[in-house]
Design an enzyme around this catalytic site. Structure first.
Site, PDB file in Angstrom:
ATOM      1  N   CYS A  20       0.810  -1.222   0.000  1.00 38.75           N
ATOM      2  CA  CYS A  20       0.000   0.000   0.000  1.00 38.75           C
ATOM      3  C   CYS A  20       0.844   1.273   0.000  1.00 38.75           C
ATOM      4  O   CYS A  20       0.511   2.246  -0.687  1.00 38.75           O
ATOM      5  CB  CYS A  20      -0.970   0.001   1.178  1.00 38.75           C
ATOM      6  N   ARG A  59       7.178 -11.390   5.433  1.00 44.69           N
ATOM      7  CA  ARG A  59       6.702 -11.203   6.806  1.00 44.69           C
ATOM      8  C   ARG A  59       7.450 -12.155   7.729  1.00 44.69           C
ATOM      9  O   ARG A  59       7.654 -13.320   7.387  1.00 44.69           O
ATOM     10  CB  ARG A  59       5.192 -11.420   6.899  1.00 44.69           C
ATOM     11  N   GLN A  64       1.145 -11.312  -3.308  1.00 46.09           N
ATOM     12  CA  GLN A  64      -0.260 -10.928  -3.194  1.00 46.09           C
ATOM     13  C   GLN A  64      -0.773 -10.424  -4.539  1.00 46.09           C
ATOM     14  O   GLN A  64      -0.068  -9.698  -5.243  1.00 46.09           O
ATOM     15  CB  GLN A  64      -0.429  -9.805  -2.176  1.00 46.09           C
ATOM     16  N   ASP A 123      -2.439  -7.948  -5.173  1.00 48.57           N
ATOM     17  CA  ASP A 123      -2.789  -6.801  -4.340  1.00 48.57           C
ATOM     18  C   ASP A 123      -3.215  -5.618  -5.202  1.00 48.57           C
ATOM     19  O   ASP A 123      -2.623  -5.361  -6.253  1.00 48.57           O
ATOM     20  CB  ASP A 123      -1.561  -6.418  -3.510  1.00 48.57           C
ATOM     21  N   HIS A 164      -5.016  -1.415  -4.867  1.00 47.64           N
ATOM     22  CA  HIS A 164      -5.507  -0.310  -4.056  1.00 47.64           C
ATOM     23  C   HIS A 164      -6.328   0.614  -4.943  1.00 47.64           C
ATOM     24  O   HIS A 164      -5.846   1.079  -5.978  1.00 47.64           O
ATOM     25  CB  HIS A 164      -4.341   0.430  -3.403  1.00 47.64           C
ATOM     26  N   LYS A 193     -12.238  -4.360   7.827  1.00 48.14           N
ATOM     27  CA  LYS A 193     -12.101  -5.175   6.627  1.00 48.14           C
ATOM     28  C   LYS A 193     -13.187  -6.232   6.542  1.00 48.14           C
ATOM     29  O   LYS A 193     -13.779  -6.627   7.539  1.00 48.14           O
ATOM     30  CB  LYS A 193     -10.723  -5.863   6.598  1.00 48.14           C
ATOM     31  N   HIS A 216      -8.095  -1.169   0.134  1.00 43.80           N
ATOM     32  CA  HIS A 216      -7.082  -2.210  -0.037  1.00 43.80           C
ATOM     33  C   HIS A 216      -7.846  -3.488  -0.373  1.00 43.80           C
ATOM     34  O   HIS A 216      -8.799  -3.836   0.337  1.00 43.80           O
ATOM     35  CB  HIS A 216      -6.300  -2.461   1.251  1.00 43.80           C
TER      36      HIS A 216
END
Length: 649
Positions: free
Chosen positions: A333, A362, A380, A382, A384, A463, A509
């Site tokens: 992000c 992580r 991910q 991912d 945004h 979320k 997100h």
């Protein structure tokens, strides 16, 4: 006084227990299934003596989730008693009920063996047959400590110190005494169906700096039928374990020499990933997302500004370059916000939808690593979405529709949770309320049921977590949608409104698959490695009966490959049965057998997942593979063609 028991008024004289009151109110058949009861929000033992506050009792039956928790917690105590009988030097620590079972951790000088488990089970059956009652008493802390210290159970005193308080409840059955809140089944004979499943090491309190304990897992059910059903499911799950199938199908491996928690993708696995990622990327473009790429490390000051350093740094890796501290990104992000801020945006430019297959790291503890499902490095899908507040509802709904499409493609059932503000978080109460309301209203307007998961949101916003259910009914958290008013504020993200003034956007997100590694792990187990034809890295394999068909098989492979089929040819001088069996074990959907008859006719004998479909021309074989590949998309109302490597796009 009178007590309302299951909608029936019962007289409750002094000294009457919950069990006695329930027995009066329920039929004999129903009462036999009762293991505890509820008074308000509190679950009580049946031996609990009624007080003036217990004005209404609700029975807890043995086959309900609450009833199973009571049974499993009691099973942990019975198991601990059996262990102490067989291994007196073992010290007991904690033994809770967990999802689908229970465990107990023991401080013992060696690991328990499968033979030990058999002996413990046999001893548990003796304890059950003895029908020992579970009884509870409350002791002052000093007296409770003295009791356990005298028994050599030193862990119990440490637990009491951590819990605080001046009094503690002590449960006993037979010769076994334990520190416990309860409640428990009335007696050991109420444990009717149980099984000890496995052993594992576990650090005391989950801290790798503490002593390694020996954990014994088990499960328990209300009856043998439910237990057998569960154990059968467990056996099926073992066959589907992606950690076993991955190497068997030559998809991926884990190389401890290179480091824990990071997958090595072999050619077939990498191709499977490419097909899946290519499909998702093209869907992103079709849904008006812009594909971006961002660095793996960013200066620490950015993670400080975002709140990750204060709220998430224990999960991050850090390094230093030219005396400047950097953080390896755990999320994408921050980088996407920098891309947004690279230009001044107008209200006409919004929404901006940035998508990235972002590799993140992580810091997971070694004890929680689990194949592809829990890793330290993962990718991910991912994205945004940066939009105006008036666009937020439509953007959330569009993401939900995309999730619905993906779940339908793989025949996944799913449930949803709305996770609210955690204790460790950033942002104003007003922004959290706006974000939570936006998510709940979007789901309500789409008629989507969901549960509230209090306090489990991201540190920057609430979320929606989508939990898919595989063919065995197991639940996996993959997709997520998060609404964030806080980071746009922290990074001074703005757009010029229709009024010519600067306004603050809101950021969504979202990840559809979530972790690509986890999603592939779930897919592997869901399909038991037999991926749908469109996703299979090898869609067809040509098998020769003898060397006489070698040249035809080579030409047939060229023909199929030119038509976009992912095909290999097994030309080895081996028996046909052996080659067929090998292709089946490797889960190749289409097996194309070539003998003299097939060469003469210019075709192949087609087998699909073990079913013999007979002699087909090469053109017919191509059409069959392509039609099979497209079938899942047609069911979902999608239309696709084939790319150069046969991925529906």
């Amino acid at each position: 006084m009178q007590v309302l028991v299951a909608d029936k008024a019962v007289e409750a004289q002094a000294g009457k227990t919950c069990g006695e009151a329930l027995k009066e109110a329920l039929s004999g058949k129903k009462f036999k299934k009762v293991v505890a009861c509820k008074s308000g929000d509190v679950t009580l033992d049946l031996s609990h003596e009624l007080t003036e506050t217990d004005t209404a009792l609700i029975p807890v039956y043995d086959d309900t989730p609450e009833g199973l928790d009571v049974i499993r917690h009691s099973a942990a105590h019975i198991m601990a008693e059996a262990v102490k009988r067989l291994f007196p030097s073992a010290k007991v620590t904690i033994g809770p009920a967990i999802e689908n079972g229970f465990y107990y951790d023991f401080d013992f000088e060696r690991a328990f063996t499968p033979e030990d488990l058999e002996a413990i089970e046999a001893e548990m059956r003796k304890i059950i047959a003895a029908d020992h009652s579970f009884s509870c008493k409350v002791l002052p802390k000093a007296e409770a400590k003295e009791l356990f210290d005298g028994m050599g159970e030193t862990y119990k005193g440490e637990i009491m110190d951590d819990l605080g308080g001046e009094e503690f409840s002590i449960y006993s059955q037979g010769d076994f005494v334990d520190l416990c809140r309860g409640p428990h089944i009335p007696s050991t004979r109420f444990l009717k169906a149980f099984k000890l499943t496995n052993c594992a090491g576990a650090y005391w309190r989950g801290d790798e700096n503490n002593k390694m304990l020996q954990r014994i897992y088990g499960t328990a059910f209300a009856n043998e039928k439910d237990l057998k059903k569960y154990l059968k499911q467990i056996e099926e799950a073992k066959k589907r374990d992606h950690r076993k199938l991955g190497p068997q199908l030559d998809l991926f491996s884990f190389q401890e020499r290179g480091g824990s928690g990071m997958a090595y993708w072999h050619p077939k696995g990498a191709l499977l990933r490419t097909i899946l990622e290519d499909f998702v990327s093209r869907e992103m473009l079709r849904r008006d997302y812009d594909i971006v790429r961002t660095p793996q490390i960013l200066k620490r000051e950015l993670w400080e500004a975002s709140g990750h350093y204060d709220n998430y740094r224990e999960n991050m890796y850090f390094t230093e370059i030219d005396d400047q501290p950097y953080g390896v990104k755990p999320m994408n992000c921050v980088a996407h916000m920098l891309i947004y801020n690279s230009h001044l945006r107008s209200y006409r430019d919004l929404p901006k939808r940035y998508f990235e297959f972002g590799v993140v790291h992580r810091h997971e503890k070694s004890g929680v690593l689990h194949g592809l499902l829990r890793v330290r490095q993962f990718t991910q899908d991912d994205a945004h979405v940066i939009c105006r507040p008036d666009q937020l509802q439509d953007e959330i709904k569009d993401v939900m529709k995309w999730i619905q499409d993906l779940m339908g493609l793989f025949d996944f059932e799913y449930t949803m949770e709305l996770s609210t503000r955690p204790e460790k978080s950033i942002g104003s109460a007003e922004d959290w309320e706006r974000a939570t309301t936006a998510l709940s209203e979007a789901m309500d307007s789409m008629g989507l049921p969901y549960e509230i998961n209090e306090g489990d949101g991201a540190f920057y916003g609430p979320k929606i977590d989508v939990k898919l259910h595989d063919c065995l009914g197991r639940e996996w958290q993959c997709s997520t949608i998060q609404v964030d008013f806080t980071l746009p504020e922290r990074f001074d993200m703005v757009y010029i409104g229709e009024d010519g003034e600067r306004h603050r956007p809101v950021m969504v997100h979202r990840a559809i698959m979530g972790s690509v590694e986890r999603f592939i792990g779930v897919l592997t187990e869901h399909y038991a490695g037999a991926f749908p034809t469109w996703l299979a890295p090898e869609q067809a394999r040509i098998l020769t009966v003898t060397d006489a068909q070698h040249d035809f098989a080579v030409e047939a492979r060229k023909f199929l490959k030119a038509r976009g089929i992912r095909v290999e040819a097994d030309l080895r001088n081996e028996k046909l049965g052996y080659k067929v069996r090998e292709a089946q074990l490797e889960k190749v959907p289409y097996i194309l057998v070539v003998g003299d008859k097939e060469v003469e006719s210019g075709g192949v004998n087609v087998r699909l997942r073990g079913e013999n479909l007979g002699l087909k021309t090469l053109e017919e074989a191509v059409n069959m593979v392509q039609a099979d590949s497209l079938e899942p998309f047609k069911r979902g109302g999608m239309s696709y063609s084939f790319s150069s490597y046969s991925c529906p796009v």
